[in-house]
Design a protein around this motif. Structure first.
Motif, short mmCIF file in Angstrom:
data_model
loop_
_atom_site.label_atom_id
_atom_site.label_comp_id
_atom_site.label_asym_id
_atom_site.label_seq_id
_atom_site.Cartn_x
_atom_site.Cartn_y
_atom_site.Cartn_z
N GLU A 3 0.85 -1.20 0.00
CA GLU A 3 0.00 0.00 0.00
C GLU A 3 0.88 1.24 0.00
O GLU A 3 2.01 1.20 0.46
CB GLU A 3 -0.87 0.00 1.27
N ALA A 4 0.32 2.34 -0.50
CA ALA A 4 1.07 3.61 -0.49
C ALA A 4 1.31 4.04 0.94
O ALA A 4 0.54 3.70 1.84
CB ALA A 4 0.27 4.66 -1.23
N ASP A 5 2.43 4.77 1.17
CA ASP A 5 2.76 5.26 2.51
C ASP A 5 1.83 6.42 2.84
O ASP A 5 2.00 7.54 2.35
CB ASP A 5 4.23 5.71 2.52
N GLU A 6 0.82 6.10 3.65
CA GLU A 6 -0.17 7.13 3.97
C GLU A 6 -0.03 7.66 5.37
O GLU A 6 -0.92 8.30 5.92
CB GLU A 6 -1.58 6.56 3.76
N SER A 7 1.13 7.32 6.02
CA SER A 7 1.35 7.77 7.39
C SER A 7 1.32 9.28 7.47
O SER A 7 1.86 9.98 6.61
CB SER A 7 2.70 7.25 7.89
N LYS A 8 0.68 9.78 8.52
CA LYS A 8 0.60 11.24 8.72
C LYS A 8 1.80 11.73 9.52
O LYS A 8 1.99 12.93 9.70
CB LYS A 8 -0.70 11.60 9.48
N LYS A 11 8.20 12.77 8.44
CA LYS A 11 9.41 11.98 8.18
C LYS A 11 10.59 12.61 8.90
O LYS A 11 10.67 13.83 9.04
CB LYS A 11 9.70 11.92 6.69
#
Ligand code: R5P
Length: 293
Positions: A3-8, A11
């Protein structure tokens, strides 16, 4: 597809922290490739920089040596206490469980028996089979000054070339003929030749002046145990070797012919990895041995 990196979460690249680049711990080995270093790290403990190899390859030229009549019974119980097992491929496949976590140092030269001229060896294991057996190194006998000196050196350099292609280090084993002087001068010549011609580590014997042998060899040197000695003498020899610059032992008869092989191996480990003195190691040997009664 992941899945795409959708972390909020924001970085963090730690831009203020430079990436560390460590020097490899083993003498003369910093410029090898990753696989070669990884294999050497399985043989040599990265914390102590030393190794305790258990040698039981004697049958490749002398048949069922005393103490090795039944390797399944005499050696398998010792394996957990060694860093590496030095053996032949016949014994590996017939007796050593593939689940072992121990580093394997595979005897890769042979030919003549004890009844013939021992220096007349050839390469006895193909590098492709060494890979199949997942070995950490291959070992080859080098007979400097022997009748078939050049042939044995050539066995080693061929294995070094083949090993370099696939990241398998070669252990050069200096074989001293019965008529040759076992002194520091000879050991310096033999170990240095092995290293210059590409051995990643070298096995030799402990002799007076050993510190000059270790100092003039640009790669790690380990000592063979040789003929069975009383336990205190064998522990003293191991201690002196380590103090004089050896990177470990590759010991056979002084362990498997001991009155109590497991206790002896445990005592040797303490000498090699913890640097304890011979008297203390002998006391440990005796207490371990007597504790079993
Ligand atoms: C003998 O040729 C074998 O390579 C052994 O591995 C070597 O000699 C070490 O065994 P030991 O401590 O019994 O001398």
């Amino acid at each position: 597809m992941p899945e795409a990196d959708e972390s909020k979460k924001e970085k963090n690249f730690f831009t203020e922290i430079p990436q560390k680049s460590e020097l490899f711990f083993l003498k003369g080995s910093n410029n090898y490739d990753w696989g070669m270093k990884n294999r050497l790290s399985r043989i040599f403990n990265p914390v102590s920089g030393k190794t305790v190899m258990l040698a039981f390859d004697h049958g490749y030229f002398q048949g069922p040596t005393t103490g090795l009549e039944r390797i399944d019974l005499s050696i398998l119980p010792l394996a957990p206490y060694a860093d590496a097992l030095m053996l032949t491929r016949g014994i590996l496949r017939s007796i050593i469980p593939p689940s072992t976590q121990k580093a394997i140092v595979m005897r890769a030269s042979g030919g003549p028996s004890i009844l013939k001229e021992l220096s007349n060896e050839h390469v006895a294991v193909d590098m492709e089979d060494a890979i199949r057996m997942n070995v950490s190194a291959v070992a080859v006998q080098v007979f400097v000054g022997g009748e078939h000196e050049t042939q044995s050196v050539n066995n080693m350099t061929r294995l070094v070339d083949a090993g370099m292609r696939v990241g398998i280090p070669v252990l050069g084993v200096t074989a001293v003929g019965t008529t040759m002087a076992r002194d520091a001068r000879y050991m310096r010549l033999a170990t240095r030749m092995c290293a210059e011609l590409g051995a990643a580590f070298v096995k030799t014997y402990y002799v007076p002046g050993f510190e000059t042998v270790a100092a003039s060899c640009p790669v790690p040197v380990v000592i063979a145990g040789g003929k069975k000695l009383p336990e205190l003498e064998a522990l003293t020899m191991a201690h002196h070797a380590i103090q004089d610059g050896a990177s470990g032992v590759d010991m056979g008869r002084n362990i498997f012919q001991s009155d109590d092989p497991v206790s002896m191996l445990e005592a040797v480990r303490k000498v090699v990895h913890a640097g304890i003195k011979p008297a203390e190691a002998f006391e440990l040997y005796q207490s371990l041995k007597n504790g079993k009664k």
